[in-house]
Design a protein around this motif. Sequence first.
Motif, PDB file in Angstrom:
ATOM      1  N   ARG A  47       0.830  -1.215   0.000  1.00  0.00           N
ATOM      2  CA  ARG A  47       0.000   0.000   0.000  1.00  0.00           C
ATOM      3  C   ARG A  47       0.860   1.259   0.000  1.00  0.00           C
ATOM      4  NH1 ARG A  47      -5.228  -2.104   3.443  1.00  0.00           N
ATOM      5  NH2 ARG A  47      -5.804  -3.605   1.842  1.00  0.00           N
ATOM      6  N   LEU A  48       1.936   1.243   0.759  1.00  0.00           N
ATOM      7  CA  LEU A  48       2.823   2.414   0.770  1.00  0.00           C
ATOM      8  C   LEU A  48       3.507   2.591  -0.577  1.00  0.00           C
ATOM      9  CD1 LEU A  48       4.310   2.114   4.357  1.00  0.00           C
ATOM     10  CD2 LEU A  48       2.744   3.874   3.509  1.00  0.00           C
ATOM     11  N   ARG A  49       3.933   1.482  -1.202  1.00  0.00           N
ATOM     12  CA  ARG A  49       4.557   1.559  -2.523  1.00  0.00           C
ATOM     13  C   ARG A  49       3.582   2.118  -3.561  1.00  0.00           C
ATOM     14  NH1 ARG A  49       7.246  -2.567  -1.336  1.00  0.00           N
ATOM     15  NH2 ARG A  49       5.786  -4.162  -1.965  1.00  0.00           N
ATOM     16  N   ALA A  50       2.304   1.810  -3.391  1.00  0.00           N
ATOM     17  CA  ALA A  50       1.277   2.279  -4.327  1.00  0.00           C
ATOM     18  C   ALA A  50       0.836   3.714  -4.031  1.00  0.00           C
ATOM     19  CB  ALA A  50       0.075   1.342  -4.278  1.00  0.00           C
ATOM     20  N   GLY A  51       1.462   4.360  -3.042  1.00  0.00           N
ATOM     21  CA  GLY A  51       1.094   5.724  -2.700  1.00  0.00           C
ATOM     22  C   GLY A  51      -0.206   5.809  -1.922  1.00  0.00           C
ATOM     23  N   ASP A  52      -0.505   4.768  -1.131  1.00  0.00           N
ATOM     24  CA  ASP A  52      -1.760   4.692  -0.386  1.00  0.00           C
ATOM     25  C   ASP A  52      -1.502   4.607   1.123  1.00  0.00           C
ATOM     26  OD1 ASP A  52      -4.396   4.303   0.419  1.00  0.00           O
ATOM     27  OD2 ASP A  52      -4.473   2.213  -0.265  1.00  0.00           O
ATOM     28  N   PRO A  53      -0.976   5.691   1.726  1.00  0.00           N
ATOM     29  CA  PRO A  53      -0.732   5.641   3.165  1.00  0.00           C
ATOM     30  C   PRO A  53      -2.014   5.469   3.973  1.00  0.00           C
ATOM     31  CG  PRO A  53      -0.332   7.855   2.342  1.00  0.00           C
ATOM     32  CD  PRO A  53      -0.565   6.966   1.142  1.00  0.00           C
ATOM     33  N   ALA A  54      -3.142   5.970   3.461  1.00  0.00           N
ATOM     34  CA  ALA A  54      -4.415   5.796   4.163  1.00  0.00           C
ATOM     35  C   ALA A  54      -4.791   4.314   4.226  1.00  0.00           C
ATOM     36  CB  ALA A  54      -5.514   6.599   3.481  1.00  0.00           C
ATOM     37  N   GLY A  55      -4.506   3.571   3.163  1.00  0.00           N
ATOM     38  CA  GLY A  55      -4.772   2.136   3.151  1.00  0.00           C
ATOM     39  C   GLY A  55      -3.887   1.399   4.137  1.00  0.00           C
ATOM     40  N   ALA A  56      -2.619   1.820   4.230  1.00  0.00           N
ATOM     41  CA  ALA A  56      -1.703   1.212   5.203  1.00  0.00           C
ATOM     42  C   ALA A  56      -2.174   1.505   6.622  1.00  0.00           C
ATOM     43  CB  ALA A  56      -0.282   1.730   4.988  1.00  0.00           C
ATOM     44  N   LEU A  57      -2.626   2.723   6.855  1.00  0.00           N
ATOM     45  CA  LEU A  57      -3.146   3.090   8.172  1.00  0.00           C
ATOM     46  C   LEU A  57      -4.388   2.277   8.515  1.00  0.00           C
ATOM     47  CD1 LEU A  57      -3.240   4.882  10.702  1.00  0.00           C
ATOM     48  CD2 LEU A  57      -4.516   6.558   9.345  1.00  0.00           C
ATOM     49  N   ALA A  58      -5.290   2.134   7.556  1.00  0.00           N
ATOM     50  CA  ALA A  58      -6.521   1.375   7.795  1.00  0.00           C
ATOM     51  C   ALA A  58      -6.206  -0.080   8.160  1.00  0.00           C
ATOM     52  CB  ALA A  58      -7.428   1.434   6.561  1.00  0.00           C
ATOM     53  N   ARG A  59      -5.271  -0.687   7.445  1.00  0.00           N
ATOM     54  CA  ARG A  59      -4.904  -2.076   7.745  1.00  0.00           C
ATOM     55  C   ARG A  59      -4.271  -2.176   9.129  1.00  0.00           C
ATOM     56  NH1 ARG A  59      -6.048  -6.924   5.474  1.00  0.00           N
ATOM     57  NH2 ARG A  59      -4.399  -8.412   5.844  1.00  0.00           N
TER      58      ARG A  59
END
Length: 168
Positions: A47-59
Amino acid sequence: GRRRAGRPAKLAAAVKGRGTIPLSALEGRTEGLVVLTGGPGGVLGERLRAGDPAGALARTQQLRALFGDENVRVEVWRHGDRREDKVRAGLLDLAAALGLKAVATNVTHYATPAGRRVADVLACIRTHRTLDGAGTLLKPSDRWALPDARTLRELFADRPGAAMATEC
């Protein structure tokens, strides 16, 4: 902890290379367990590699809800691969923001640096490729070996807490 951990493991797909268990299958079964967030290919790293810090936070929030803050460890590593630097920095920022411990694991794939060659050959056999044709399937360096405590402390000299959290 061990008996409790075994029950969800039976729910995992019996497909080689896939040991994932749906988080919903763990509800009520995590007492006494500690969870690592995963290595470079894990959900947070992806998720971080994909530019999705919100997704990493949610997980991460899902893991916190299941395991409790004191039992979630953010896994970090250093293999000398610059592509990992941004992901690792994001993971360390996430851990700091949520008050979670970071743990230096180095995502080991073989016991010693000399084991890299054997691991490369086995990966080629498994995928029916030659060493010359394996490309990015193979690890780019021998830094995926199990580091001793001193090496781990040296790798994470700027983050001594992460290296210390690894030692039991």
